[in-house]
Motif scaffolding. Sequence first.
Motif, PDB file in Angstrom:
ATOM      1  N   LEU A 103       0.848  -1.184   0.000  1.00  0.00           N
ATOM      2  CA  LEU A 103       0.000   0.000   0.000  1.00  0.00           C
ATOM      3  C   LEU A 103       0.887   1.237   0.000  1.00  0.00           C
ATOM      4  O   LEU A 103       1.752   1.383   0.865  1.00  0.00           O
ATOM      5  N   LEU A 104       0.688   2.129  -0.964  1.00  0.00           N
ATOM      6  CA  LEU A 104       1.418   3.387  -1.055  1.00  0.00           C
ATOM      7  C   LEU A 104       0.475   4.519  -0.665  1.00  0.00           C
ATOM      8  O   LEU A 104      -0.543   4.738  -1.334  1.00  0.00           O
ATOM      9  N   ILE A 105       0.794   5.208   0.440  1.00  0.00           N
ATOM     10  CA  ILE A 105      -0.050   6.306   0.917  1.00  0.00           C
ATOM     11  C   ILE A 105       0.821   7.460   1.419  1.00  0.00           C
ATOM     12  O   ILE A 105       2.021   7.294   1.623  1.00  0.00           O
ATOM     13  N   PRO A 106       0.197   8.626   1.667  1.00  0.00           N
ATOM     14  CA  PRO A 106       0.946   9.736   2.245  1.00  0.00           C
ATOM     15  C   PRO A 106       1.497   9.367   3.617  1.00  0.00           C
ATOM     16  O   PRO A 106       0.860   8.649   4.387  1.00  0.00           O
ATOM     17  N   ALA A 107       2.688   9.864   3.923  1.00  0.00           N
ATOM     18  CA  ALA A 107       3.350   9.561   5.196  1.00  0.00           C
ATOM     19  C   ALA A 107       3.012  10.607   6.251  1.00  0.00           C
ATOM     20  O   ALA A 107       3.895  11.179   6.883  1.00  0.00           O
ATOM     21  N   HIS A 108       1.735  10.855   6.432  1.00  0.00           N
ATOM     22  CA  HIS A 108       1.293  11.794   7.460  1.00  0.00           C
ATOM     23  C   HIS A 108       1.257  11.039   8.785  1.00  0.00           C
ATOM     24  O   HIS A 108       0.278  10.355   9.085  1.00  0.00           O
ATOM     25  N   THR A 109       2.311  11.142   9.563  1.00  0.00           N
ATOM     26  CA  THR A 109       2.438  10.316  10.761  1.00  0.00           C
ATOM     27  C   THR A 109       1.411  10.640  11.838  1.00  0.00           C
ATOM     28  O   THR A 109       1.186   9.818  12.726  1.00  0.00           O
ATOM     29  N   GLU A 110       0.795  11.806  11.766  1.00  0.00           N
ATOM     30  CA  GLU A 110      -0.231  12.169  12.743  1.00  0.00           C
ATOM     31  C   GLU A 110      -1.603  11.613  12.373  1.00  0.00           C
ATOM     32  O   GLU A 110      -2.535  11.675  13.157  1.00  0.00           O
ATOM     33  N   ASN A 111      -1.726  11.035  11.209  1.00  0.00           N
ATOM     34  CA  ASN A 111      -3.001  10.587  10.664  1.00  0.00           C
ATOM     35  C   ASN A 111      -3.403   9.218  11.228  1.00  0.00           C
ATOM     36  O   ASN A 111      -2.593   8.298  11.286  1.00  0.00           O
ATOM     37  N   ARG A 112      -4.663   9.085  11.611  1.00  0.00           N
ATOM     38  CA  ARG A 112      -5.149   7.814  12.174  1.00  0.00           C
ATOM     39  C   ARG A 112      -5.033   6.656  11.189  1.00  0.00           C
ATOM     40  O   ARG A 112      -4.753   5.530  11.584  1.00  0.00           O
ATOM     41  N   THR A 113      -5.261   6.933   9.914  1.00  0.00           N
ATOM     42  CA  THR A 113      -5.167   5.859   8.920  1.00  0.00           C
ATOM     43  C   THR A 113      -3.756   5.305   8.871  1.00  0.00           C
ATOM     44  O   THR A 113      -3.556   4.088   8.901  1.00  0.00           O
ATOM     45  N   LEU A 114      -2.750   6.163   8.806  1.00  0.00           N
ATOM     46  CA  LEU A 114      -1.369   5.681   8.784  1.00  0.00           C
ATOM     47  C   LEU A 114      -1.023   4.980  10.089  1.00  0.00           C
ATOM     48  O   LEU A 114      -0.375   3.935  10.083  1.00  0.00           O
ATOM     49  N   GLN A 115      -1.451   5.514  11.207  1.00  0.00           N
ATOM     50  CA  GLN A 115      -1.163   4.864  12.487  1.00  0.00           C
ATOM     51  C   GLN A 115      -1.766   3.462  12.544  1.00  0.00           C
ATOM     52  O   GLN A 115      -1.125   2.513  13.002  1.00  0.00           O
ATOM     53  N   ARG A 116      -2.989   3.317  12.039  1.00  0.00           N
ATOM     54  CA  ARG A 116      -3.637   1.998  11.995  1.00  0.00           C
ATOM     55  C   ARG A 116      -2.848   1.049  11.090  1.00  0.00           C
ATOM     56  O   ARG A 116      -2.620  -0.107  11.423  1.00  0.00           O
ATOM     57  N   CYS A 117      -2.409   1.564   9.944  1.00  0.00           N
ATOM     58  CA  CYS A 117      -1.627   0.746   9.008  1.00  0.00           C
ATOM     59  C   CYS A 117      -0.286   0.331   9.613  1.00  0.00           C
ATOM     60  O   CYS A 117       0.137  -0.821   9.480  1.00  0.00           O
ATOM     61  N   LEU A 118       0.388   1.262  10.273  1.00  0.00           N
ATOM     62  CA  LEU A 118       1.677   0.940  10.885  1.00  0.00           C
ATOM     63  C   LEU A 118       1.530  -0.109  11.976  1.00  0.00           C
ATOM     64  O   LEU A 118       2.422  -0.936  12.168  1.00  0.00           O
ATOM     65  N   SER A 119       0.411  -0.100  12.660  1.00  0.00           N
ATOM     66  CA  SER A 119       0.168  -1.116  13.696  1.00  0.00           C
ATOM     67  C   SER A 119      -0.083  -2.493  13.100  1.00  0.00           C
ATOM     68  O   SER A 119       0.181  -3.506  13.741  1.00  0.00           O
ATOM     69  N   ALA A 120      -0.592  -2.531  11.879  1.00  0.00           N
ATOM     70  CA  ALA A 120      -0.978  -3.805  11.263  1.00  0.00           C
ATOM     71  C   ALA A 120       0.033  -4.343  10.261  1.00  0.00           C
ATOM     72  O   ALA A 120       0.022  -5.535   9.957  1.00  0.00           O
TER      73      ALA A 120
END
Length: 172
Positions: A103-120
């Motif tokens: 999955l290629l997405i914006p690296a907005h580290t404050e974003n809930r979507t990225l945080q959820r992805c990083l956890s999974a």
Amino acid sequence: MSVAAHRFDNEKRRRPDSHARQAMLTPGYVLEPIREHLGGIGLDPCTEPDNPTRADTFYCLPQDGCALPWDAQTVFCNPPYGEAKDRWAARCITEGEHRKVLLLIPAHTENRTLQRCLSACTSAMFIKARLRFGVLRDNGRQEAASHGSVLLGFGVNLTGIAVPGVVMVRAI
């Protein structure tokens, strides 16, 4: 209105998947190492009609690739950005339990979507420079991201991929 007010334009974030400005083609310098690492891309669920990722199976508008079957062993997903990416990210997390998904997405580290992805995810690759998406603006210049990007692997270890401008690859 401030000079930077355009960056916080909610209309841009809330564009539907089908909006013409949602199409951002993954550059070849990112795609080629991915293809090589995966041994090819089995499915691209959100691409263009000419299948620039050269996936074995692909979906493009007006099809909703997020809702259609993901039967391939390898999936590459560069979804529409803004709020539209949330449901694509959720699908990648779910499908990553059964197949290799990138999955290629914006690296907005404050974003809930990225945080959820990083956890999974099983690995993450932060790309140093802003990607140039291969889409030409009205002035003839290539569209560039307004942000950094991250490539997330679900069921995939990204440490073997050699993408130029990588800041960090980490198996999680």
